[in-house]
Scaffold this motif. Structure first.
Motif, PDB file in Angstrom:
ATOM      1  N   LEU A  53      12.777  16.089 -11.517  1.00  9.94           N
ATOM      2  CA  LEU A  53      12.071  16.297 -12.779  1.00  9.94           C
ATOM      3  C   LEU A  53      10.566  16.269 -12.573  1.00  9.94           C
ATOM      4  N   HIS A  54      10.084  15.299 -11.801  1.00  9.10           N
ATOM      5  CA  HIS A  54       8.639  15.167 -11.606  1.00  9.10           C
ATOM      6  C   HIS A  54       8.070  16.369 -10.859  1.00  9.10           C
ATOM      7  N   LEU A  55       8.745  16.799  -9.794  1.00 11.97           N
ATOM      8  CA  LEU A  55       8.228  17.930  -9.016  1.00 11.97           C
ATOM      9  C   LEU A  55       8.261  19.217  -9.831  1.00 11.97           C
ATOM     10  N   THR A  56       9.312  19.399 -10.625  1.00 11.99           N
ATOM     11  CA  THR A  56       9.365  20.600 -11.477  1.00 11.99           C
ATOM     12  C   THR A  56       8.196  20.618 -12.451  1.00 11.99           C
ATOM     13  N   ALA A  57       7.912  19.492 -13.067  1.00 11.27           N
ATOM     14  CA  ALA A  57       6.789  19.421 -14.007  1.00 11.27           C
ATOM     15  C   ALA A  57       5.467  19.699 -13.304  1.00 11.27           C
ATOM     16  N   LEU A  58       5.280  19.134 -12.106  1.00  8.21           N
ATOM     17  CA  LEU A  58       4.016  19.325 -11.389  1.00  8.21           C
ATOM     18  C   LEU A  58       3.856  20.769 -10.925  1.00  8.21           C
ATOM     19  N   GLY A  74      -0.809  31.977 -17.759  1.00  8.78           N
ATOM     20  CA  GLY A  74      -0.536  30.598 -17.379  1.00  8.78           C
ATOM     21  C   GLY A  74      -0.229  29.700 -18.560  1.00  8.78           C
ATOM     22  N   PHE A  75      -0.711  30.079 -19.765  1.00  8.87           N
ATOM     23  CA  PHE A  75      -0.426  29.257 -20.934  1.00  8.87           C
ATOM     24  C   PHE A  75       1.075  29.195 -21.220  1.00  8.87           C
ATOM     25  N   LEU A  76       1.801  30.273 -20.843  1.00  9.05           N
ATOM     26  CA  LEU A  76       3.255  30.278 -21.061  1.00  9.05           C
ATOM     27  C   LEU A  76       3.952  29.215 -20.216  1.00  9.05           C
ATOM     28  N   LEU A  77       3.345  28.843 -19.091  1.00  5.54           N
ATOM     29  CA  LEU A  77       3.916  27.798 -18.244  1.00  5.54           C
ATOM     30  C   LEU A  77       3.377  26.418 -18.581  1.00  5.54           C
ATOM     31  N   LEU A  78       2.169  26.374 -19.137  1.00  5.73           N
ATOM     32  CA  LEU A  78       1.586  25.069 -19.452  1.00  5.73           C
ATOM     33  C   LEU A  78       2.348  24.365 -20.564  1.00  5.73           C
ATOM     34  N   VAL A  79       2.899  25.133 -21.503  1.00  2.61           N
ATOM     35  CA  VAL A  79       3.629  24.501 -22.610  1.00  2.61           C
ATOM     36  C   VAL A  79       4.871  23.764 -22.110  1.00  2.61           C
ATOM     37  N   PRO A  80       5.802  24.411 -21.349  1.00  4.68           N
ATOM     38  CA  PRO A  80       6.935  23.641 -20.821  1.00  4.68           C
ATOM     39  C   PRO A  80       6.500  22.576 -19.827  1.00  4.68           C
ATOM     40  N   ALA A  81       5.408  22.850 -19.096  1.00  5.23           N
ATOM     41  CA  ALA A  81       4.923  21.836 -18.155  1.00  5.23           C
ATOM     42  C   ALA A  81       4.506  20.563 -18.890  1.00  5.23           C
ATOM     43  N   ARG A  82       3.813  20.735 -20.023  1.00  7.73           N
ATOM     44  CA  ARG A  82       3.412  19.560 -20.810  1.00  7.73           C
ATOM     45  C   ARG A  82       4.637  18.792 -21.301  1.00  7.73           C
ATOM     46  N   LEU A  83       5.662  19.522 -21.740  1.00 10.78           N
ATOM     47  CA  LEU A  83       6.869  18.862 -22.228  1.00 10.78           C
ATOM     48  C   LEU A  83       7.558  18.078 -21.111  1.00 10.78           C
ATOM     49  N   LEU A  84       7.651  18.693 -19.921  1.00  9.78           N
ATOM     50  CA  LEU A  84       8.297  18.008 -18.798  1.00  9.78           C
ATOM     51  C   LEU A  84       7.465  16.824 -18.317  1.00  9.78           C
ATOM     52  N   VAL A  85       6.148  16.979 -18.321  1.00  6.24           N
ATOM     53  CA  VAL A  85       5.283  15.853 -17.931  1.00  6.24           C
ATOM     54  C   VAL A  85       5.447  14.701 -18.916  1.00  6.24           C
ATOM     55  N   SER A 137       5.686  10.578  -7.079  1.00  2.00           N
ATOM     56  CA  SER A 137       6.380  11.509  -6.194  1.00  2.00           C
ATOM     57  C   SER A 137       5.958  11.364  -4.746  1.00  2.00           C
ATOM     58  N   THR A 138       4.857  10.679  -4.469  1.00  2.00           N
ATOM     59  CA  THR A 138       4.392  10.504  -3.082  1.00  2.00           C
ATOM     60  C   THR A 138       4.472   9.032  -2.679  1.00  2.00           C
ATOM     61  N   PHE A 139       3.603   8.239  -3.243  1.00  2.00           N
ATOM     62  CA  PHE A 139       3.569   6.821  -2.878  1.00  2.00           C
ATOM     63  C   PHE A 139       4.871   6.113  -3.256  1.00  2.00           C
ATOM     64  N   GLY A 140       5.428   6.441  -4.432  1.00  2.00           N
ATOM     65  CA  GLY A 140       6.669   5.798  -4.854  1.00  2.00           C
ATOM     66  C   GLY A 140       7.836   6.156  -3.957  1.00  2.00           C
ATOM     67  N   VAL A 141       7.944   7.443  -3.589  1.00  2.00           N
ATOM     68  CA  VAL A 141       9.026   7.855  -2.691  1.00  2.00           C
ATOM     69  C   VAL A 141       8.827   7.245  -1.309  1.00  2.00           C
TER      70      VAL A 141
END
Length: 459
Positions: A53-58, A74-85, A137-141
């Motif tokens: 989930l985190h990598l998809t959002a990023l 890019g705005f078409l991708l920013l909207v779902p990105a905001r929701l996933l974030v 996604s980096t330090f936690g993993v």
């Protein structure tokens, strides 16, 4: 009451044992802290599960930013990105609260004003959330890999002597992580190394999660501007409630003086006069002549004692100190002219602080008094319980009746509820509590209040 006023501070970390604490208590606290560190291990191990989930959002966020100059696609991708974030941030808050008992409050509304595209691009909240997800996604993993390696190697080392003996290679052990070669060591030493690795796993996990908790509070919680705004509102509220509390205390002092003057003082003056007349009657006519004055003096003394108890009960009832809130509220219900049902949903052994008890008692007392005077109700229900509000224990109470209604609350203060409820609202606000009244014309009336469980110090 807005959500901001209902938001409590995060749970206070456990305070280490004082240097003078008994030695027997220290190992128990250290062992409990070590055992709780396994929840940090579980928290880290779950990082790879949430990684998709985190990598998809990023990826959507970065791709959307790159494609914004290309005709704004890019705005078409920013909207779902905001929701996933936002979903990822909500998941991280939930995991922190469920596994580490760390509650991170959500930030406030978007501070950017203007058209929607400006809010999408300049709103700092998604960028801060994305930063936290990148860290997870980096330090936690990385932390998850370290603790899994420690725990896995420790368990393998504990099981290695038995497995080696079963295979007929006692004392010979394969090196971990695919390293070529064998290790020749006594079984006791290998088992001790396994125990040491397992013992080190919780502290190492706590070190990784400590960094994550700090960043979560900085990136997922309210920003600096929001915290400063909350502090400013807090200072303004304290300034207002301080002056109203001083006025309320002064009015209470005048009421006590008036009650003492009109009640016990008059009784005691009458008692002194009757005793003087009894003395003169005894000198002139003997015991029979003095008896009627002594009977009157006895009645005055009894009435004075009753008045003093009434005044003392108005200041702080002894039953509240001796037997707690349940008994004190039950005594109020028994004295009420309107039938009252009392429901206290916490055991007597779990008593709140004396200040919280006193404030809750006077809230119930004032509510029952107003009901008896104005509501024309046939039944009242008093409910008291303990509630967890964002990591902080709160003493909650609700007083409801089936009367005529008509009282009102405005902006957290009582508009038409009389000086008694107004004083209670000020007293509650001064200790981070709140008072809410719902009383439409025709009823029913529901008064609710909340006060911190340990305000003024615990038991």
């Amino acid at each position: 009451m807005s959500d901001d006023t209902m938001r409590w501070a995060p749970a206070v970390p456990t305070v280490p044992a004082a240097p003078g604490a008994p030695a027997a208590d220290r190992p128990t606290g250290a062992l409990r802290r070590w055992a709780s560190g396994w929840w940090a291990v579980v928290h880290l191990v779950l990082h790879p599960i949430a990684l998709a989930l985190h990598l998809t959002a990023l990826v959507l966020l970065v791709t959307g930013i790159v494609l914004v100059p290309v005709l704004g696609t890019g705005f078409l991708l920013l909207v779902p990105a905001r929701l996933l974030v936002a979903a990822g941030a909500h998941l991280e808050r939930y995991r922190l609260a469920a596994l580490l008992d760390v509650r991170v409050p959500a930030p406030g509304p978007c501070p950017v004003q203007g058209p929607w595209w400006r809010r999408v691009v300049l709103d700092p909240r998604p960028w801060r959330r994305a930063g936290h997800l990148a860290l997870v996604s980096t330090f936690g993993v990385l932390g998850a890999g370290v603790v899994l390696a420690l725990a896995g190697t420790g368990l393998a080392a504990l099981a290695a002597p038995a497995v080696s003996a079963a295979l007929g290679h006692a004392g010979e052990y394969a090196l971990p992580f695919g390293i070529p070669g064998t290790l020749h060591a006594p079984a006791v030493l290998v088992a001790a190394a396994g125990v040491l690795l397992l013992a080190l796993t919780p502290p190492v996990a706590r070190a990784f999660t400590a960094v994550e908790v700090l960043t979560a509070r900085a990136l997922l919680g309210p920003g600096r501007g929001e915290r400063e705004a909350v502090l400013r509102r807090r200072v303004e509220t304290l300034t207002e409630t301080r002056s109203r509390t001083v006025d309320s205390v002064e009015a209470e002092r005048r009421r006590i003086e008036r009650d003492l003057h009109d009640g016990p003082q008059q009784r005691l003056v009458s008692l002194a006069m009757q005793l003087g007349m009894a003395k003169r009657a005894l000198d002139r006519g003997g015991p029979d002549a003095a008896r009627q004055f002594l009977d009157a003096a006895s009645s005055s003394a009894t009435a004075a004692i009753s008045d003093m108890r009434h005044v003392a009960r108005g200041i702080h009832p002894p039953v509240l100190t001796d037997r707690g809130l349940d008994a004190a509220v039950s005594a109020l219900a028994a004295a009420s002219p309107v039938p009252v049902d009392v429901e206290v949903h916490f055991p007597p052994a779990q008593r709140p602080s004396p200040t919280a008890e006193a404030i809750a008692y006077f809230c119930v007392s004032e509510a029952l008094t107003n009901t008896a005077k104005h509501a024309r109700a046939s039944r009242v229900v008093v409910q008291v319980w303990r509630e967890d509000a964002l990591g902080r224990d709160v003493l909650r109470l609700r007083v409801s009746d089936d009367g005529a209604g008509g009282a009102a609350l405005a902006d957290g203060t009582v508009a038409d509820g009389g000086s008694g409820l107004r004083g209670l609202a000020d007293r509650l606000a001064a200790v981070d509590g709140w008072l809410r009244l719902d009383s439409p014309p025709g009823g029913p009336t529901v008064l609710e209040a909340g006060v911190p469980w340990t305000v003024g110090g615990g038991r």
